[in-house]
Structure formats: C-alpha cells, structure tokens
Design a protein around this motif. Structure first.
Motif, PDB file in Angstrom:
ATOM      1  N   ASP A  14      50.825  45.745  51.907  1.00  0.00           N
ATOM      2  CA  ASP A  14      52.106  45.038  51.766  1.00  0.00           C
ATOM      3  C   ASP A  14      52.017  44.007  50.646  1.00  0.00           C
ATOM      4  OD1 ASP A  14      53.284  46.485  53.800  1.00  0.00           O
ATOM      5  OD2 ASP A  14      53.087  44.904  55.306  1.00  0.00           O
ATOM      6  N   TYR A  15      50.855  43.358  50.518  1.00  0.00           N
ATOM      7  CA  TYR A  15      50.656  42.353  49.475  1.00  0.00           C
ATOM      8  C   TYR A  15      50.212  42.971  48.149  1.00  0.00           C
ATOM      9  CZ  TYR A  15      51.190  38.651  52.893  1.00  0.00           C
ATOM     10  OH  TYR A  15      51.705  37.814  53.843  1.00  0.00           O
ATOM     11  N   TYR A  16      49.481  44.063  48.233  1.00  0.00           N
ATOM     12  CA  TYR A  16      48.960  44.739  47.045  1.00  0.00           C
ATOM     13  C   TYR A  16      49.353  46.213  47.129  1.00  0.00           C
ATOM     14  CZ  TYR A  16      46.231  40.480  47.200  1.00  0.00           C
ATOM     15  OH  TYR A  16      45.861  39.157  47.263  1.00  0.00           O
ATOM     16  N   PRO A  17      50.588  46.551  46.757  1.00  0.00           N
ATOM     17  CA  PRO A  17      51.087  47.915  46.969  1.00  0.00           C
ATOM     18  C   PRO A  17      50.370  49.006  46.178  1.00  0.00           C
ATOM     19  CG  PRO A  17      52.694  46.580  45.767  1.00  0.00           C
ATOM     20  CD  PRO A  17      51.596  45.668  46.185  1.00  0.00           C
ATOM     21  N   PHE A  18      49.620  48.636  45.167  1.00  0.00           N
ATOM     22  CA  PHE A  18      48.903  49.643  44.385  1.00  0.00           C
ATOM     23  C   PHE A  18      47.408  49.633  44.703  1.00  0.00           C
ATOM     24  CE2 PHE A  18      52.842  48.740  42.284  1.00  0.00           C
ATOM     25  CZ  PHE A  18      53.352  50.012  42.119  1.00  0.00           C
ATOM     26  N   LEU A  19      47.073  48.931  45.794  1.00  0.00           N
ATOM     27  CA  LEU A  19      45.710  48.901  46.292  1.00  0.00           C
ATOM     28  C   LEU A  19      45.706  49.285  47.760  1.00  0.00           C
ATOM     29  CD1 LEU A  19      44.390  45.530  44.809  1.00  0.00           C
ATOM     30  CD2 LEU A  19      44.267  47.815  43.809  1.00  0.00           C
ATOM     31  N   GLU A  59      40.965  35.235  55.005  1.00  0.00           N
ATOM     32  CA  GLU A  59      42.077  34.992  54.086  1.00  0.00           C
ATOM     33  C   GLU A  59      41.809  35.759  52.796  1.00  0.00           C
ATOM     34  OE1 GLU A  59      43.880  31.174  51.777  1.00  0.00           O
ATOM     35  OE2 GLU A  59      43.187  30.883  53.819  1.00  0.00           O
ATOM     36  N   ILE A  60      42.817  36.458  52.323  1.00  0.00           N
ATOM     37  CA  ILE A  60      42.667  37.263  51.104  1.00  0.00           C
ATOM     38  C   ILE A  60      43.620  36.710  50.046  1.00  0.00           C
ATOM     39  CG2 ILE A  60      42.898  39.567  50.122  1.00  0.00           C
ATOM     40  CD1 ILE A  60      42.366  40.658  52.957  1.00  0.00           C
ATOM     41  N   GLN A  61      43.047  36.255  48.944  1.00  0.00           N
ATOM     42  CA  GLN A  61      43.822  35.646  47.869  1.00  0.00           C
ATOM     43  C   GLN A  61      43.807  36.538  46.629  1.00  0.00           C
ATOM     44  OE1 GLN A  61      45.568  32.775  47.992  1.00  0.00           O
ATOM     45  NE2 GLN A  61      45.032  32.575  50.146  1.00  0.00           N
ATOM     46  N   PRO A  62      44.877  36.507  45.824  1.00  0.00           N
ATOM     47  CA  PRO A  62      44.955  37.350  44.622  1.00  0.00           C
ATOM     48  C   PRO A  62      43.840  37.095  43.619  1.00  0.00           C
ATOM     49  CG  PRO A  62      47.091  36.349  45.085  1.00  0.00           C
ATOM     50  CD  PRO A  62      46.103  35.743  46.031  1.00  0.00           C
ATOM     51  N   HIS A  63      43.269  35.886  43.606  1.00  0.00           N
ATOM     52  CA  HIS A  63      42.218  35.568  42.632  1.00  0.00           C
ATOM     53  C   HIS A  63      40.826  36.015  43.098  1.00  0.00           C
ATOM     54  CE1 HIS A  63      42.289  32.045  45.276  1.00  0.00           C
ATOM     55  NE2 HIS A  63      40.990  31.989  45.049  1.00  0.00           N
ATOM     56  N   TYR A  64      40.717  36.549  44.308  1.00  0.00           N
ATOM     57  CA  TYR A  64      39.428  37.058  44.785  1.00  0.00           C
ATOM     58  C   TYR A  64      39.038  38.295  43.992  1.00  0.00           C
ATOM     59  CZ  TYR A  64      39.667  34.233  49.097  1.00  0.00           C
ATOM     60  OH  TYR A  64      39.720  33.216  50.003  1.00  0.00           O
ATOM     61  N   ARG A  65      37.784  38.361  43.639  1.00  0.00           N
ATOM     62  CA  ARG A  65      37.277  39.570  42.994  1.00  0.00           C
ATOM     63  C   ARG A  65      37.061  40.637  44.068  1.00  0.00           C
ATOM     64  NH1 ARG A  65      32.129  38.757  40.218  1.00  0.00           N
ATOM     65  NH2 ARG A  65      31.708  37.525  42.062  1.00  0.00           N
ATOM     66  N   VAL A  66      37.144  41.889  43.673  1.00  0.00           N
ATOM     67  CA  VAL A  66      36.964  43.006  44.603  1.00  0.00           C
ATOM     68  C   VAL A  66      35.624  42.881  45.319  1.00  0.00           C
ATOM     69  CG1 VAL A  66      36.658  45.506  44.756  1.00  0.00           C
ATOM     70  CG2 VAL A  66      38.491  44.559  43.342  1.00  0.00           C
TER      71      VAL A  66
END
Length: 129
Positions: A14-19, A59-66
């Motif tokens: 839902d937050y990362y639709p292409f992941l 917690e999952i943030q957009p700036h986290y690396r894979v």
C-alpha cells in the motif's frame, strides 16, 4: 503474532506499490537471492514462522535501505524477507539493489512499468503544447 504474512505484504505494498516483500524460511546474505523452494506461504501467521518471539513494532521508512529493512525483519522479528521490485509487470528479487532506499527502488519499479512510461510521456507532451 496473529497477523498473517499476507497482511504485512498488503500494508507494505500500500505504501510502496511497485515493491513487495516475500518471506523465506532461511535468511540470505546481502546481494544474494532467496530460493523459491524456501518461500513461506503468505497465509501463515507470524507466530507460526518467526524465530524470535519478542513483542516489537517494526517501523518502515522510505529512507531505509533495502538491506537495512531486510536485516531489521531478521533481527527484530526473526523473519527472513526479500524485497521484490516490479520490473515490466513481473516481480524480481532486488539482489543487486540492496543499498538503494525503498523510495528510490519504488521509483525504479514505477519507471519500469509500461503504463507509467506512456502516462509520463503523454504528460510531458501536453506540457509542451
């Protein structure tokens, strides 16, 4: 503990639709893929598959690396995950992209989608008129 893996997958997408994220019964090293034979059924509950039974919130943030996200799942929940990226309408493991942030990887997935390539092209064409 009673959350199903598929619910975690849905929330993540839902937050990362292409992941997407998949769960495996064995961890993998950075830049390595996970064999399909170790894929865990997403219908399973966390309590049935996790190796660490400590109450935690992840917690999952957009700036986290894979790589950081995958390590957090393993260390805090005892769950081995592999982040997947949509590539030309297919899900691919992100083995060589572990140093990218989730935001950047999601953008790469979006940019590889034919639907958005055409939409972006059409928008830029309209802006020039």
């Amino acid at each position: 503990d009673n959350t199903r893996l598929k619910d975690i997958q849905k929330t993540f997408s839902d937050y990362y639709p292409f992941l997407s994220i998949n769960f495996y019964d064995e961890p993998h090293a950075k830049y390595q893929s996970s064999p399909a034979t170790h894929l865990i059924d997403p219908q399973k509950k966390i309590i049935d598959v996790r190796k660490t039974h400590i109450s935690t919130i992840l917690e999952i943030q957009p700036h986290y690396r894979v790589a950081d996200l995958e390590r957090e799942f393993l260390e805090r929940l005892g769950l081995s995950v592999q982040v997947m990226k949509k590539e030309n309408e297919e899900w691919q493991q992100t083995t060589g992209l572990d140093n990218l942030t989730l935001r950047d990887l999601n953008i790469l997935g979006r940019n590889s989608s034919d639907e958005f390539i055409v939409e972006d092209y059409d928008q830029s064409f309209e802006e020039e008129i």
